[in-house]
Design a protein around this motif. Structure first.
Motif, PDB file in Angstrom:
ATOM      1  N   GLY A 155      25.341  52.255  37.025  1.00 41.67           N
ATOM      2  CA  GLY A 155      25.516  51.566  38.223  1.00 41.67           C
ATOM      3  C   GLY A 155      24.628  50.475  38.625  1.00 41.67           C
ATOM      4  N   ALA A 156      23.112  50.738  38.285  1.00 49.95           N
ATOM      5  CA  ALA A 156      22.028  49.790  38.690  1.00 49.95           C
ATOM      6  C   ALA A 156      22.465  48.888  38.019  1.00 49.95           C
ATOM      7  CB  ALA A 156      20.809  50.330  38.468  1.00 49.95           C
ATOM      8  N   GLU A 157      22.748  48.684  36.507  1.00 51.40           N
ATOM      9  CA  GLU A 157      22.954  47.436  35.772  1.00 51.40           C
ATOM     10  C   GLU A 157      24.015  46.756  36.193  1.00 51.40           C
ATOM     11  OE1 GLU A 157      21.054  48.573  31.218  1.00 51.40           O
ATOM     12  OE2 GLU A 157      22.974  49.437  32.248  1.00 51.40           O
ATOM     13  N   ILE A 158      25.290  47.588  36.640  1.00 51.63           N
ATOM     14  CA  ILE A 158      26.467  46.823  37.119  1.00 51.63           C
ATOM     15  C   ILE A 158      26.158  46.097  38.355  1.00 51.63           C
ATOM     16  CG2 ILE A 158      28.670  47.282  37.912  1.00 51.63           C
ATOM     17  CD1 ILE A 158      28.734  49.659  36.035  1.00 51.63           C
ATOM     18  N   LYS A 159      25.383  46.830  39.341  1.00 51.52           N
ATOM     19  CA  LYS A 159      25.024  46.158  40.636  1.00 51.52           C
ATOM     20  C   LYS A 159      24.256  44.955  40.341  1.00 51.52           C
ATOM     21  CE  LYS A 159      23.966  48.717  44.025  1.00 51.52           C
ATOM     22  NZ  LYS A 159      23.037  49.530  44.908  1.00 51.52           N
ATOM     23  N   THR A 160      23.256  44.789  39.647  1.00 44.46           N
ATOM     24  CA  THR A 160      22.272  43.803  39.337  1.00 44.46           C
ATOM     25  C   THR A 160      23.318  42.469  38.575  1.00 44.46           C
ATOM     26  OG1 THR A 160      20.390  44.902  38.728  1.00 44.46           O
ATOM     27  CG2 THR A 160      20.401  42.794  37.899  1.00 44.46           C
ATOM     28  N   ALA A 161      23.877  42.778  37.643  1.00 46.46           N
ATOM     29  CA  ALA A 161      24.747  41.940  37.130  1.00 46.46           C
ATOM     30  C   ALA A 161      25.780  41.030  38.269  1.00 46.46           C
ATOM     31  CB  ALA A 161      25.719  42.451  35.979  1.00 46.46           C
ATOM     32  N   TYR A 162      26.445  41.960  39.024  1.00 45.64           N
ATOM     33  CA  TYR A 162      27.382  41.596  40.011  1.00 45.64           C
ATOM     34  C   TYR A 162      26.488  40.527  40.769  1.00 45.64           C
ATOM     35  CZ  TYR A 162      30.385  41.293  44.035  1.00 45.64           C
ATOM     36  OH  TYR A 162      31.354  40.774  45.032  1.00 45.64           O
ATOM     37  N   ARG A 163      25.269  40.972  41.443  1.00 45.40           N
ATOM     38  CA  ARG A 163      24.465  40.120  42.254  1.00 45.40           C
ATOM     39  C   ARG A 163      24.257  38.940  42.082  1.00 45.40           C
ATOM     40  NH1 ARG A 163      20.372  41.988  46.057  1.00 45.40           N
ATOM     41  NH2 ARG A 163      19.026  40.246  46.507  1.00 45.40           N
ATOM     42  N   LYS A 164      23.993  38.731  40.673  1.00 42.37           N
ATOM     43  CA  LYS A 164      23.692  37.393  40.033  1.00 42.37           C
ATOM     44  C   LYS A 164      24.993  36.542  39.851  1.00 42.37           C
ATOM     45  CE  LYS A 164      20.179  38.899  37.034  1.00 42.37           C
ATOM     46  NZ  LYS A 164      19.771  39.089  35.298  1.00 42.37           N
ATOM     47  N   LEU A 165      26.306  36.904  39.749  1.00 42.24           N
ATOM     48  CA  LEU A 165      27.358  36.378  39.781  1.00 42.24           C
ATOM     49  C   LEU A 165      27.743  36.019  41.263  1.00 42.24           C
ATOM     50  CD1 LEU A 165      29.552  38.339  36.851  1.00 42.24           C
ATOM     51  CD2 LEU A 165      28.486  35.959  36.846  1.00 42.24           C
ATOM     52  N   ALA A 166      27.520  36.830  41.990  1.00 39.58           N
ATOM     53  CA  ALA A 166      28.114  36.442  43.409  1.00 39.58           C
ATOM     54  C   ALA A 166      27.278  35.490  43.766  1.00 39.58           C
ATOM     55  CB  ALA A 166      27.771  37.927  44.287  1.00 39.58           C
ATOM     56  N   ILE A 167      25.822  35.368  43.821  1.00 52.16           N
ATOM     57  CA  ILE A 167      24.836  34.341  44.286  1.00 52.16           C
ATOM     58  C   ILE A 167      25.589  33.101  43.555  1.00 52.16           C
ATOM     59  CG2 ILE A 167      22.743  33.439  44.020  1.00 52.16           C
ATOM     60  CD1 ILE A 167      21.591  36.325  44.334  1.00 52.16           C
ATOM     61  N   LYS A 168      25.784  33.125  42.343  1.00 46.64           N
ATOM     62  CA  LYS A 168      25.853  31.766  41.356  1.00 46.64           C
ATOM     63  C   LYS A 168      27.515  31.295  41.785  1.00 46.64           C
ATOM     64  CE  LYS A 168      26.952  30.206  36.580  1.00 46.64           C
ATOM     65  NZ  LYS A 168      27.071  30.746  35.167  1.00 46.64           N
ATOM     66  N   TYR A 169      28.433  32.123  42.190  1.00 46.52           N
ATOM     67  CA  TYR A 169      29.911  31.519  42.431  1.00 46.52           C
ATOM     68  C   TYR A 169      30.137  31.613  44.170  1.00 46.52           C
ATOM     69  CZ  TYR A 169      30.579  31.567  37.455  1.00 46.52           C
ATOM     70  OH  TYR A 169      30.392  31.342  36.103  1.00 46.52           O
ATOM     71  N   HIS A 170      29.106  31.776  44.875  1.00 49.40           N
ATOM     72  CA  HIS A 170      29.317  32.376  46.048  1.00 49.40           C
ATOM     73  C   HIS A 170      30.038  30.823  46.823  1.00 49.40           C
ATOM     74  CE1 HIS A 170      29.031  32.535  50.563  1.00 49.40           C
ATOM     75  NE2 HIS A 170      28.825  33.991  50.356  1.00 49.40           N
TER      76      HIS A 170
END
Length: 383
Positions: free
Chosen positions: A18-33
């Motif tokens: 779960g932690a790895e999935i959350k970290t990966a998503y956070r990066k994408l959310a910032i990149k494509y916001h």
């Protein structure tokens, strides 16, 4: 067109936790916001795609269904059907970015700010008990209840200020309830948003507090509330009246009033769901010869006929004399359970008569002709 694999979208493996999935998503959310990529449809689509993947893979149950059945395993989900909504996405991010406005720490709120950011408080809920008789439950009733609760202070009109000159728009945040700061990062210029320290998110400043409510804008008071209780409610049922609870500070949203139903025991009738039960006691002579007798009901008295030879345990039904179902036209029945009353003491004359009856053929139990048992009659009734 088939959907991309959720693991590929986030750039993680099927063994990622779960932690790895959350970290990966956070990066994408910032990149494509969207606030970082205004008017960029491709970036917005990737933002939505990442949100959909995270919504599934961050939920253990949905992830298991996805691993087993693929995209069809979560077809009933609110995501995944091209129906993505930005508000739905933003509402999922409290655990990612921490805070009520998920992107406020990065982009100043953007579309997720939902208004000017001013903090609106809600009053607390109140709980009260209302006692109802069986008659009130059967017909529905309007109750007027005096409720002791927090109300807006009349002296300051709920503002908490001593006078009008002591209550004005916050000079720090200009009434928005939040302050913003622009910083330069490796991702470019970013805004951070936080609660205004001067007004604590209220958007107003009070320079002199009301002497009655001490600046809270609330005092203890009493309000008479009219409560319409529908027919058919039952013991322990809860009803809710929106906005009738405690008032909120500084003109916020009032809480709710929760009404707990308590049934008053009837002196002769018992409730069984939507049916009503009455235990009728008749003497031996009336059971043998038959009679007419009045029994109590919710609506008053009703006359019923006792046929000659009625046995103990017989159930008579008064159709429609029970309690209605809540918000329905269907009503239950009143069930009259016949009991034969046996005297504990008899006079000499009565004893003599009974002794003579004992030898009569009609007063002797006849094998093979006995009445059905009480439980058999109940089973037949409900079948």
């Amino acid at each position: 067109m088939s959907k991309r694999d959720y693991y590929d979208i986030l750039g993680v493996t099927r063994s990622s936790d779960g932690a790895e999935i959350k970290t990966a998503y956070r990066k994408l959310a910032i990149k494509y916001h969207p606030d970082k990529n205004p008017d960029d449809k491709a970036a917005e689509d990737k933002f939505k795609e990442a949100a959909e993947a995270y919504e599934i893979l961050s939920n253990p149950e949905k992830r298991q269904r996805y691993d087993q059945f693929g995209h069809s395993g979560n077809s009933a989900s609110g995501f995944g059907g091209g129906n993505m909504n930005m508000d739905d996405i933003f509402s999922q991010f409290g655990d990612i970015f921490g805070g009520g406005s998920p992107f406020e720490g990065f982009f100043g709120g953007g579309r997720s700010s939902r208004g000017n950011g001013r903090r609106v408080q809600k009053g607390t809920n109140l709980r009260i008990k209302v006692k109802l008789t069986l008659e009130e439950i059967a017909k529905g009733v309007e109750k007027k209840i005096k409720v002791n609760k927090q109300v807006a202070c009349e002296t300051c009109d709920g503002t908490g200020a001593k006078d009008k000159s002591s209550y004005h728009t916050c000079s720090t945040c200009q009434g928005s309830g939040s302050v913003r700061r622009v910083t330069n990062t490796i991702l470019g210029q970013m805004q951070t948003t936080s609660t205004c320290p001067t007004c604590n998110g209220q958007g107003v400043e009070i320079t002199a507090k009301c002497t009655v409510c001490k600046g809270d804008g609330l005092v203890r008071g009493e309000e008479t509330i009219s409560i319409n209780i529908p027919a058919g409610v039952s013991e322990g049922m809860q009803l809710s009246m929106s906005g009738k609870g405690n008032a909120a500070p500084h003109g916020g949203i009032p809480g709710d009033l929760i009404i707990l139903v308590e049934e008053v025991v009837h002196e002769s009738l018992k409730r069984d769901g939507i049916n009503v039960i009455y235990d009728l006691y008749i003497n031996f002579a009336d059971a043998a010869l038959g009679t007419s007798i009045e029994v109590p009901t919710i609506d008053g008295k009703a006359k019923i006929k006792i046929d000659p030879g009625t046995q103990a345990g017989k159930i008579l039904r008064l159709k429609g004399k029970g309690v209605p179902e809540v918000n329905s036209y269907h009503k239950g029945d009143q069930l009259v359970y016949v009991n034969i009353w046996t005297p504990k003491a008899v006079s000499a004359e009565e004893r003599s008569l009974l002794e003579k009856l004992k030898t009569s053929v009609n007063f002797k139990p006849q094998p093979g002709k006995s009445e059905k048992s009480f439980f058999e009659r109940i089973k037949e009734y409900f079948e």
